[in-house]
Design a protein around this motif. Structure first.
Motif, PDB file in Angstrom:
ATOM      1  N   ARG A  38       0.798  -1.242   0.020  1.00 26.50           N
ATOM      2  CA  ARG A  38       0.021  -0.031   0.067  1.00 26.50           C
ATOM      3  C   ARG A  38       0.664   1.278  -0.210  1.00 26.50           C
ATOM      4  NH1 ARG A  38      -2.741  -0.660   5.138  1.00 26.50           N
ATOM      5  NH2 ARG A  38      -3.486   1.426   4.720  1.00 26.50           N
ATOM      6  N   ASN A  39       1.991   1.116  -0.044  1.00 29.14           N
ATOM      7  CA  ASN A  39       3.034   2.162   0.250  1.00 29.14           C
ATOM      8  C   ASN A  39       2.766   3.231   1.089  1.00 29.14           C
ATOM      9  OD1 ASN A  39       4.507   1.375  -2.166  1.00 29.14           O
ATOM     10  ND2 ASN A  39       3.178   2.369  -3.387  1.00 29.14           N
ATOM     11  N   VAL A  40       2.568   2.522   2.392  1.00 30.55           N
ATOM     12  CA  VAL A  40       2.609   3.525   3.530  1.00 30.55           C
ATOM     13  C   VAL A  40       3.362   3.196   4.868  1.00 30.55           C
ATOM     14  CG1 VAL A  40       0.196   4.097   2.822  1.00 30.55           C
ATOM     15  CG2 VAL A  40       0.540   2.364   4.577  1.00 30.55           C
ATOM     16  N   ALA A  41       3.244   4.223   5.732  1.00 31.99           N
ATOM     17  CA  ALA A  41       3.857   4.027   6.800  1.00 31.99           C
ATOM     18  C   ALA A  41       2.904   4.664   7.869  1.00 31.99           C
ATOM     19  CB  ALA A  41       5.271   4.412   7.171  1.00 31.99           C
ATOM     20  N   VAL A  42       2.669   4.140   9.075  1.00 34.18           N
ATOM     21  CA  VAL A  42       1.672   4.700  10.054  1.00 34.18           C
ATOM     22  C   VAL A  42       2.367   4.614  11.467  1.00 34.18           C
ATOM     23  CG1 VAL A  42      -0.671   4.837  11.208  1.00 34.18           C
ATOM     24  CG2 VAL A  42      -0.271   4.036   8.901  1.00 34.18           C
ATOM     25  N   VAL A  43       2.575   5.941  12.164  1.00 29.24           N
ATOM     26  CA  VAL A  43       3.162   6.030  13.347  1.00 29.24           C
ATOM     27  C   VAL A  43       2.316   6.588  14.400  1.00 29.24           C
ATOM     28  CG1 VAL A  43       5.381   6.001  12.320  1.00 29.24           C
ATOM     29  CG2 VAL A  43       4.419   8.168  12.800  1.00 29.24           C
ATOM     30  N   GLU A  44       2.487   6.530  15.555  1.00 31.53           N
ATOM     31  CA  GLU A  44       1.843   7.022  16.674  1.00 31.53           C
ATOM     32  C   GLU A  44       2.634   7.915  17.408  1.00 31.53           C
ATOM     33  OE1 GLU A  44      -0.096   4.293  19.199  1.00 31.53           O
ATOM     34  OE2 GLU A  44      -1.904   4.245  17.845  1.00 31.53           O
ATOM     35  N   GLY A  45       2.205   9.078  17.961  1.00 30.66           N
ATOM     36  CA  GLY A  45       3.146   9.970  18.742  1.00 30.66           C
ATOM     37  C   GLY A  45       3.204  11.244  18.333  1.00 30.66           C
ATOM     38  N   ASP A  46       4.086  11.995  18.814  1.00 26.34           N
ATOM     39  CA  ASP A  46       4.002  13.412  18.456  1.00 26.34           C
ATOM     40  C   ASP A  46       5.557  14.130  17.804  1.00 26.34           C
ATOM     41  OD1 ASP A  46       5.893  13.419  20.595  1.00 26.34           O
ATOM     42  OD2 ASP A  46       4.978  15.102  21.795  1.00 26.34           O
ATOM     43  N   ALA A  47       5.942  13.401  16.945  1.00 25.42           N
ATOM     44  CA  ALA A  47       7.200  13.350  16.231  1.00 25.42           C
ATOM     45  C   ALA A  47       6.654  14.324  15.192  1.00 25.42           C
ATOM     46  CB  ALA A  47       7.736  12.208  15.779  1.00 25.42           C
ATOM     47  N   ASP A  48       7.766  15.243  15.067  1.00 22.21           N
ATOM     48  CA  ASP A  48       7.803  16.011  14.030  1.00 22.21           C
ATOM     49  C   ASP A  48       7.526  15.715  12.600  1.00 22.21           C
ATOM     50  OD1 ASP A  48       7.996  19.295  12.892  1.00 22.21           O
ATOM     51  OD2 ASP A  48       9.526  18.097  11.923  1.00 22.21           O
ATOM     52  N   THR A  49       6.704  16.051  11.542  1.00 23.36           N
ATOM     53  CA  THR A  49       6.330  15.212  10.322  1.00 23.36           C
ATOM     54  C   THR A  49       7.463  15.538   9.516  1.00 23.36           C
ATOM     55  OG1 THR A  49       5.219  17.249   9.620  1.00 23.36           O
ATOM     56  CG2 THR A  49       3.879  15.291  10.341  1.00 23.36           C
ATOM     57  N   SER A  50       8.108  16.468   9.516  1.00 22.83           N
ATOM     58  CA  SER A  50       9.705  16.728   8.634  1.00 22.83           C
ATOM     59  C   SER A  50      10.559  15.809   8.962  1.00 22.83           C
ATOM     60  CB  SER A  50      10.013  18.045   8.416  1.00 22.83           C
ATOM     61  OG  SER A  50      10.491  18.512  10.094  1.00 22.83           O
ATOM     62  N   ALA A  51      10.609  15.557  10.490  1.00 24.56           N
ATOM     63  CA  ALA A  51      11.565  14.408  10.945  1.00 24.56           C
ATOM     64  C   ALA A  51      11.407  13.155  10.480  1.00 24.56           C
ATOM     65  CB  ALA A  51      11.862  14.584  12.335  1.00 24.56           C
ATOM     66  N   LEU A  52      10.108  12.822  10.350  1.00 27.61           N
ATOM     67  CA  LEU A  52       9.613  11.255   9.855  1.00 27.61           C
ATOM     68  C   LEU A  52      10.093  11.382   8.408  1.00 27.61           C
ATOM     69  CD1 LEU A  52       6.131  11.349  11.578  1.00 27.61           C
ATOM     70  CD2 LEU A  52       8.274   9.854  12.343  1.00 27.61           C
ATOM     71  N   VAL A  53       9.485  12.051   7.656  1.00 24.85           N
ATOM     72  CA  VAL A  53      10.073  12.118   6.036  1.00 24.85           C
ATOM     73  C   VAL A  53      11.454  11.974   6.048  1.00 24.85           C
ATOM     74  CG1 VAL A  53       9.939  13.414   4.132  1.00 24.85           C
ATOM     75  CG2 VAL A  53       7.675  13.174   5.393  1.00 24.85           C
ATOM     76  N   ALA A  54      12.284  12.874   6.717  1.00 25.28           N
ATOM     77  CA  ALA A  54      13.665  12.962   6.667  1.00 25.28           C
ATOM     78  C   ALA A  54      14.483  11.606   7.107  1.00 25.28           C
ATOM     79  CB  ALA A  54      14.213  13.954   7.624  1.00 25.28           C
ATOM     80  N   ALA A  55      13.716  10.832   7.894  1.00 23.73           N
ATOM     81  CA  ALA A  55      14.221   9.692   8.451  1.00 23.73           C
ATOM     82  C   ALA A  55      14.140   8.547   7.251  1.00 23.73           C
ATOM     83  CB  ALA A  55      13.642   8.995   9.857  1.00 23.73           C
ATOM     84  N   VAL A  56      13.120   8.437   6.697  1.00 22.48           N
ATOM     85  CA  VAL A  56      12.757   7.653   5.626  1.00 22.48           C
ATOM     86  C   VAL A  56      13.514   8.033   4.258  1.00 22.48           C
ATOM     87  CG1 VAL A  56      10.774   6.846   3.878  1.00 22.48           C
ATOM     88  CG2 VAL A  56      10.235   7.168   6.348  1.00 22.48           C
ATOM     89  N   VAL A  57      13.510   9.173   3.954  1.00 21.49           N
ATOM     90  CA  VAL A  57      14.492   9.594   2.939  1.00 21.49           C
ATOM     91  C   VAL A  57      16.118   9.293   2.931  1.00 21.49           C
ATOM     92  CG1 VAL A  57      15.343  11.375   1.611  1.00 21.49           C
ATOM     93  CG2 VAL A  57      13.001  11.278   2.075  1.00 21.49           C
ATOM     94  N   GLU A  58      16.318   9.325   4.375  1.00 26.60           N
ATOM     95  CA  GLU A  58      17.658   9.113   4.648  1.00 26.60           C
ATOM     96  C   GLU A  58      18.216   7.503   4.424  1.00 26.60           C
ATOM     97  OE1 GLU A  58      20.388   9.007   8.530  1.00 26.60           O
ATOM     98  OE2 GLU A  58      19.415  10.957   8.156  1.00 26.60           O
ATOM     99  N   GLU A  59      17.098   6.573   4.603  1.00 20.79           N
ATOM    100  CA  GLU A  59      17.174   5.201   4.249  1.00 20.79           C
ATOM    101  C   GLU A  59      17.049   4.914   2.838  1.00 20.79           C
ATOM    102  OE1 GLU A  59      17.716   2.469   6.396  1.00 20.79           O
ATOM    103  OE2 GLU A  59      18.252   4.016   7.890  1.00 20.79           O
ATOM    104  N   GLY A  60      16.864   5.803   1.984  1.00 17.23           N
ATOM    105  CA  GLY A  60      16.847   5.815   0.577  1.00 17.23           C
ATOM    106  C   GLY A  60      15.363   5.702  -0.119  1.00 17.23           C
ATOM    107  N   TYR A  61      14.333   5.995   0.652  1.00 17.06           N
ATOM    108  CA  TYR A  61      13.026   5.741   0.114  1.00 17.06           C
ATOM    109  C   TYR A  61      12.726   7.323  -0.190  1.00 17.06           C
ATOM    110  CZ  TYR A  61      14.102   1.133   1.687  1.00 17.06           C
ATOM    111  OH  TYR A  61      14.727   0.104   1.796  1.00 17.06           O
ATOM    112  N   GLN A  62      11.296   7.525  -1.080  1.00 19.97           N
ATOM    113  CA  GLN A  62      10.667   8.513  -1.122  1.00 19.97           C
ATOM    114  C   GLN A  62       9.513   8.577  -0.032  1.00 19.97           C
ATOM    115  OE1 GLN A  62       9.560   8.891  -5.068  1.00 19.97           O
ATOM    116  NE2 GLN A  62      11.696   9.158  -5.870  1.00 19.97           N
TER     117      GLN A  62
END
Length: 66
Positions: A38-62
């Protein structure tokens, strides 16, 4: 809860890498789901959305916030 669109995951290893990267982001209390079909990831918590995106991008994904 935050849902991300994640492109580029092709196998279970990819899902595990994205899960591990998201778990390391400050503010994430739980990674609910990482689903390559489904090309999704779902997280709970109050993490900054830009930090979440950056973490995934750093792993080599969009990634983007759904």
């Amino acid at each position: 809860m935050t849902t991300l669109n994640v492109e580029g995951m092709t196998c279970g290893h990819c899902e595990a890498a994205v899960r591990k990267a998201l778990e390391a982001v400050p503010g994430v209390t739980r990674v609910v789901e990482v689903d390559r079909s489904r090309n999704v990831a779902v997280v709970e918590g109050d993490a900054d959305t830009s930090a979440l995106v950056a973490a995934v991008v750093e792993e080599g994904y969009q990634a983007s916030v759904a």
